[in-house]
Structure formats: C-alpha cells, structure tokens
Enzyme design. Structure first.
Site, short mmCIF file in Angstrom:
data_model
loop_
_atom_site.label_atom_id
_atom_site.label_comp_id
_atom_site.label_asym_id
_atom_site.label_seq_id
_atom_site.Cartn_x
_atom_site.Cartn_y
_atom_site.Cartn_z
CG HIS A 221 -2.11 0.81 1.27
ND1 HIS A 221 -2.51 1.61 0.23
CD2 HIS A 221 -3.01 1.05 2.27
CE1 HIS A 221 -3.59 2.30 0.59
NE2 HIS A 221 -3.91 1.98 1.83
CE LYS A 254 2.75 -8.66 -6.30
NZ LYS A 254 1.52 -9.13 -5.73
CG PHE A 258 5.52 -0.75 -11.78
CD1 PHE A 258 5.30 -0.15 -13.01
CD2 PHE A 258 6.71 -0.52 -11.11
CE1 PHE A 258 6.27 0.65 -13.58
CE2 PHE A 258 7.70 0.28 -11.68
CZ PHE A 258 7.48 0.86 -12.92
CG HIS A 260 -4.35 0.60 -8.38
ND1 HIS A 260 -5.69 0.48 -8.10
CD2 HIS A 260 -3.85 1.51 -7.50
CE1 HIS A 260 -5.99 1.29 -7.10
NE2 HIS A 260 -4.89 1.91 -6.71
NE ARG A 269 -3.63 7.78 -7.32
CZ ARG A 269 -3.77 6.89 -6.35
NH1 ARG A 269 -4.04 7.29 -5.12
NH2 ARG A 269 -3.63 5.60 -6.57
CG ASP A 311 2.92 4.69 -3.57
OD1 ASP A 311 2.70 5.82 -3.11
OD2 ASP A 311 2.45 3.65 -3.07
C1 LIG Z 1 -1.04 4.13 -3.14
C2 LIG Z 1 -1.15 2.69 -3.27
O1 LIG Z 1 -1.40 1.96 -2.32
S1 LIG Z 1 -0.96 2.09 -4.83
C3 LIG Z 1 -0.39 0.43 -4.59
C4 LIG Z 1 1.01 0.43 -4.07
N1 LIG Z 1 1.56 -0.93 -4.03
C5 LIG Z 1 2.54 -1.33 -4.84
O2 LIG Z 1 3.04 -0.60 -5.68
C6 LIG Z 1 3.00 -2.74 -4.64
C7 LIG Z 1 3.20 -3.48 -5.96
N2 LIG Z 1 1.93 -3.83 -6.56
C8 LIG Z 1 1.22 -4.89 -6.10
O3 LIG Z 1 1.65 -5.65 -5.24
C9 LIG Z 1 -0.17 -5.12 -6.69
O4 LIG Z 1 -0.24 -4.60 -7.99
C10 LIG Z 1 -1.27 -4.50 -5.82
C11 LIG Z 1 -1.14 -4.94 -4.36
C12 LIG Z 1 -1.21 -2.97 -5.87
C13 LIG Z 1 -2.63 -4.95 -6.38
O5 LIG Z 1 -2.71 -6.34 -6.19
P1 LIG Z 1 -3.77 -7.24 -6.99
O6 LIG Z 1 -5.08 -6.54 -7.05
O7 LIG Z 1 -3.72 -8.58 -6.40
O8 LIG Z 1 -3.11 -7.22 -8.44
P2 LIG Z 1 -3.65 -7.87 -9.80
O9 LIG Z 1 -4.81 -8.78 -9.54
O10 LIG Z 1 -3.83 -6.76 -10.77
O11 LIG Z 1 -2.40 -8.76 -10.24
C14 LIG Z 1 -2.41 -9.43 -11.47
C15 LIG Z 1 -1.10 -10.15 -11.68
O12 LIG Z 1 -0.05 -9.19 -11.88
C16 LIG Z 1 0.99 -9.41 -10.93
N3 LIG Z 1 1.45 -8.13 -10.44
C17 LIG Z 1 0.66 -7.12 -10.00
N4 LIG Z 1 1.43 -6.10 -9.61
C18 LIG Z 1 2.72 -6.48 -9.80
C19 LIG Z 1 3.95 -5.87 -9.57
N5 LIG Z 1 4.03 -4.64 -9.05
N6 LIG Z 1 5.09 -6.52 -9.88
C20 LIG Z 1 5.03 -7.76 -10.40
N7 LIG Z 1 3.87 -8.41 -10.65
C21 LIG Z 1 2.74 -7.77 -10.33
C22 LIG Z 1 0.33 -10.17 -9.79
O13 LIG Z 1 1.28 -10.93 -9.07
C23 LIG Z 1 -0.68 -11.02 -10.52
O14 LIG Z 1 -0.02 -12.14 -11.05
P3 LIG Z 1 -0.62 -13.60 -10.85
O15 LIG Z 1 -1.98 -13.55 -11.51
O16 LIG Z 1 0.37 -14.48 -11.53
O17 LIG Z 1 -0.70 -13.80 -9.37
O1 LIG Z 2 -6.85 2.23 -3.87
C1 LIG Z 2 -5.96 1.46 -3.50
O2 LIG Z 2 -6.12 0.22 -3.37
C2 LIG Z 2 -4.61 1.97 -3.18
C3 LIG Z 2 -4.38 3.37 -3.60
O3 LIG Z 2 -4.06 3.64 -4.74
C4 LIG Z 2 -4.57 4.43 -2.64
O4 LIG Z 2 -5.01 4.17 -1.50
O5 LIG Z 2 -4.30 5.60 -2.97
#
Ligand SMILES: CC(=O)SCCNC(=O)CCNC(=O)[C@H](O)C(C)(C)COP(=O)(O)OP(=O)(O)OC[C@H]1O[C@@H](n2cnc3c(N)ncnc32)[C@H](O)[C@@H]1OP(=O)(O)O
Ligand SMILES: O=C([O-])CC(=O)C(=O)O
Length: 369
Positions: A221, A254, A258, A260, A269, A311
């Site tokens: 997050h 991971k 990247f 969402h 954003r 982010d």
């Molecule tokens: C402000 C914020 O909070 S924005 C979010 C900030 N978090 C990050 O940047 C952490 C990196 N990103 C992630 O871990 C994820 O994209 C999350 C937590 C944001 C969303 O998770 P989910 O909803 O489960 O992602 P989603 O269903 O779109 O994933 C699809 C596939 O892409 C992969 N994937 C998604 N994001 C990433 C990533 N950043 N790097 C590598 N692989 C990824 C997942 O592992 C998944 O693969 P799988 O089907 O083989 O398991």
């Molecule tokens: O909506 C989400 O899951 C995470 C996010 O981008 C935020 O809280 O700004």
C-alpha cells in the site's frame, strides 16, 4: 462448459458500502473527489481546499479557505507530553511507527469526548501530524528540539520548513501541494477500509486513524513509495535498470510502485506526479534518477502491461526535494488523513457495524479425545 468463477480473494470486486467521497477507475482510469476530476483539482486547488471539500462537502470560497488555513496554523504546537514521548522513540524507529504512536498519544491527551468534536479533532491532527514526524526526526537525527509553529501557510510548506530548517522554495511548496492533493482520497483502499471498520464499532477518531496509519505502512500500500526509491537507487543508469528489472520479472519478484487493485490501464495520478518529477529533476540537474524511472516505466509496460501507480514517480519527486526516503509514507499520512476522516464521518452518519462472514475451511465437527 463451466463458467470461470471471478477471483474474489481480498474482497476484490465486492461492494462493501456506499460513499459520496470519490470514484476510482469508473471509466477504466479516472479518479474524482466529490465529482471533481483529479487533474482539475491538481491544476486549480490548494491542498487545504481539497481537504475542506472532502471533510465538509464543498470547495471553500476564498474567505472560508483563509479561515480554515488560519485555524490549521493556530493548531501546530505540540503538547509537551507528546514531545516527551517523541524524544524517547529511537532514531532507528520507522517514521510510520512514530506517526502511529504520535496519533495515539494525541488521542490520550486530547481524546474525542463526543462525535460532535470530530471536525475539530481532525483539524488538530491535520495541523499536528507534520510537526509530530519532524519533531521526532530532527530531535533523533540532529539533536534539535525544533519549533513546530512555522510561518508557512500550507501543510506541505510547513513540513518542508521544519524538515530543512528554512522556508521551502516556491517550486517545492507547489510540488508538495500537488502531491498532497493526489494522495488525499481513494475510496475503499485498505487503510480507509480499516478506518471505516473501526468507525463502525463507534470507536473514537484517533483509534480509526491510528489503525489506518498502520495499514498504510505496508509495502503493498503506501509503503510502496519507499520501496520504489530503494529499487531505483540500486540502478546505475537506464540500461542497468532494464537489465536488472528483466531479472526481477524472471524471478517473479513484485516490483513496488507498479500495478493496482482497481485501475486496469493507468493510474491517473501518475502522469501528474511524473511531470513534477521531471520538473524537479531539471531543477536539481539530475541526469540519472529520472531517466532510470522512465525506463522502468517503459520496461514494465512492454513486458507485463503493468503501469506506474501513484507511488512510483513520487519516489524520485520527493528525493529531488531532499526528503529522506523513510519520510515518504508519513507525507502520505498527512494527506490521506483528510480522506480517512471524511470516511469516518460518512460511516458514522449511516452506520451498521461492518462484520462480514467467512467461508469455513477447517476440520469437520469432532470430539476432544
Ligand atoms: C497508493 C497505493 O497503495 S498504490 C499500490 C502500491 N503498491 C505497490 O506498488 C506494490 C506493488 N503492486 C502490487 O503488489 C499489486 O499490484 C497491488 C497490491 C497494488 C494490487 O494487487 P492485486 O489486485 O492482487 O493485483 P492484480 O490482480 O492486478 O495482479 C495481477 C497479476 O499481476 C501481478 N502483479 C501485480 N502487480 C505487480 C507488480 N508490481 N510486480 C510484479 N507483478 C505484479 C500479480 O502478481 C498477478 O499475477 P498472478 O496472476 O500471476 O498472481
Ligand atoms: O486504492 C488502493 O487500493 C490503493 C491506492 O491507490 C490508494 O489508496 O491511494
């Protein structure tokens, strides 16, 4: 042929309540706060006006905005008992833990006696949060007991002034203003949902916000901006970044900053903060970190169709303003407080305790031998 069941793990795709605060990804990639598009708000507003919009329902007029900013300025002093606690937190603590403790301690000293006080308690937190993290940071790192009552008129300018011990440049104050607007609100994200669950038990606002801070801290997050910074700093140039990222993707690592949970094509954003990162890179004469970040974006899209979330370019933008990496997520807190509190108000106004059910997957009924 049996139809493939949608993957609802993590409550994905479930409507868990109603809100009039924001829409996320309704047209694939959009973001609105109370009906206003994020780009429009970022182009035309001060962060304090956006916080006012979220908390009170409408954008303030000039007089209302001036009064709100004056009120926030008047609430910046920290109680001495809170400063004593902050002085006891070690230098190697994570600043998000400092925020969590600072918020909780404020709740002990100036707790919310009734829900009629929710707006005043929120204003106090909005005014005090930058001081909490900067007071601890400057004391533990520089041995200085800073004054948390600066002349800065904005939340972002106030934070930078305390951190660097001098007024922020107009460019940096403007960049912070946009950053705070972008991070202010995002529907039922994990930390906001946590705040609403807590509010639904009729708990106090400091408990709701303390829980939300702990939830935002994780690298999936809000903590992703710090993790993204740690990653891009390992790369020496764009080609090195490309090669190492391909290796990470091969190992199925991971990549923070990247992807969402809701957006499918892009995070609205990102384009806005990316422009600021480029501007700040020019300002400091950077010729590596910004091009490295751009290459990371290209590689992730080309290889995985994964896009930068809010982010990723925040990492380089904050770095160019000389903000230590471990303070990145606390800035997110200073902003998201507005969204969290607005959700707490909304939950309280139409409450039913949030209590979903679980699908049981344990042993069948049995007798103790
Ligand atoms: C402000 C914020 O909070 S924005 C979010 C900030 N978090 C990050 O940047 C952490 C990196 N990103 C992630 O871990 C994820 O994209 C999350 C937590 C944001 C969303 O998770 P989910 O909803 O489960 O992602 P989603 O269903 O779109 O994933 C699809 C596939 O892409 C992969 N994937 C998604 N994001 C990433 C990533 N950043 N790097 C590598 N692989 C990824 C997942 O592992 C998944 O693969 P799988 O089907 O083989 O398991
Ligand atoms: O909506 C989400 O899951 C995470 C996010 O981008 C935020 O809280 O700004």
């Amino acid at each position: 042929m049996t139809e493939k069941k949608p993957n609802t793990a993590g409550l994905r795709g479930q409507v868990a309540g109603r809100t009039s605060l924001s829409t996320v990804g309704q047209s694939g990639s959009g973001l609105t706060y109370r009906g206003y598009d994020i780009q429009d708000l970022a182009d035309k507003c001060e962060f304090e006006a956006v916080a006012y919009l979220l908390l009170k329902g409408e954008l303030p007029d000039a007089k209302e905005l001036a009064a709100y900013k004056t009120k926030l300025q008047s609430l910046r002093a920290l109680p001495s008992a809170l400063k004593e606690v902050l002085e006891r937190i070690p230098k190697d603590a994570h600043p998000m833990d400092v925020m969590r403790t600072g918020c909780s301690m404020l709740g002990n000293l100036e707790g919310e006696a009734s829900f009629d006080e929710q707006q005043d308690k929120t204003d106090r937190m909005m005014a005090a949060f930058p001081g909490i993290v900067c007071y601890w940071y400057r004391y533990s790192h520089d041995g200085e007991r800073i004054d948390t009552e600066t002349e800065a008129e904005s939340v972002g300018g106030h934070f930078l002034h305390m951190l660097h011990g001098k007024p922020a440049s107009a460019l940096h104050a403007a960049a912070m203003n946009t950053s705070l607007i972008l991070y202010a609100e995002h529907e039922f994200n994990a930390s906001t949902f946590n705040a609403r669950v807590c509010a639904s038990t009729l708990s106090d606002i400091h408990s709701c916000i303390t829980g939300a801070i702990g939830t935002l801290r994780g690298p999936l997050h809000g903590g992703a901006n710090e993790a993204a910074m740690a990653m891009i700093q390992q790369f020496s140039d764009p080609d090195d970044a490309e090669q190492k990222m391909l290796g990470m993707l091969e190992r199925k690592d991971k990549i923070m900053g990247f992807g969402h949970a809701i957006y499918r094509e892009s995070d609205p954003r990102n384009g806005i903060i990316k422009q600021w990162s480029e501007k700040l890179a020019e300002d400091v004469g950077d010729t590596t970190l910004y091009p490295i970040s751009v290459r990371c974006e290209e590689v992730m899209w080309r290889e995985k169709k994964l896009f930068c979330n809010a982010d990723f370019f925040h990492a380089s933008a904050y770095h160019f303003m000389d903000i230590p990496t471990k303070l990145f997520t606390p800035i997110f807190v200073m902003s998201r407080l507005s969204g969290w509190a607005a959700h707490v108000f909304e939950q309280r106004a139409d409450n039913r305790i949030i209590r979903p059910s679980a699908e049981y997957i344990g042993p069948a009924p049995r007798k103790v031998p």
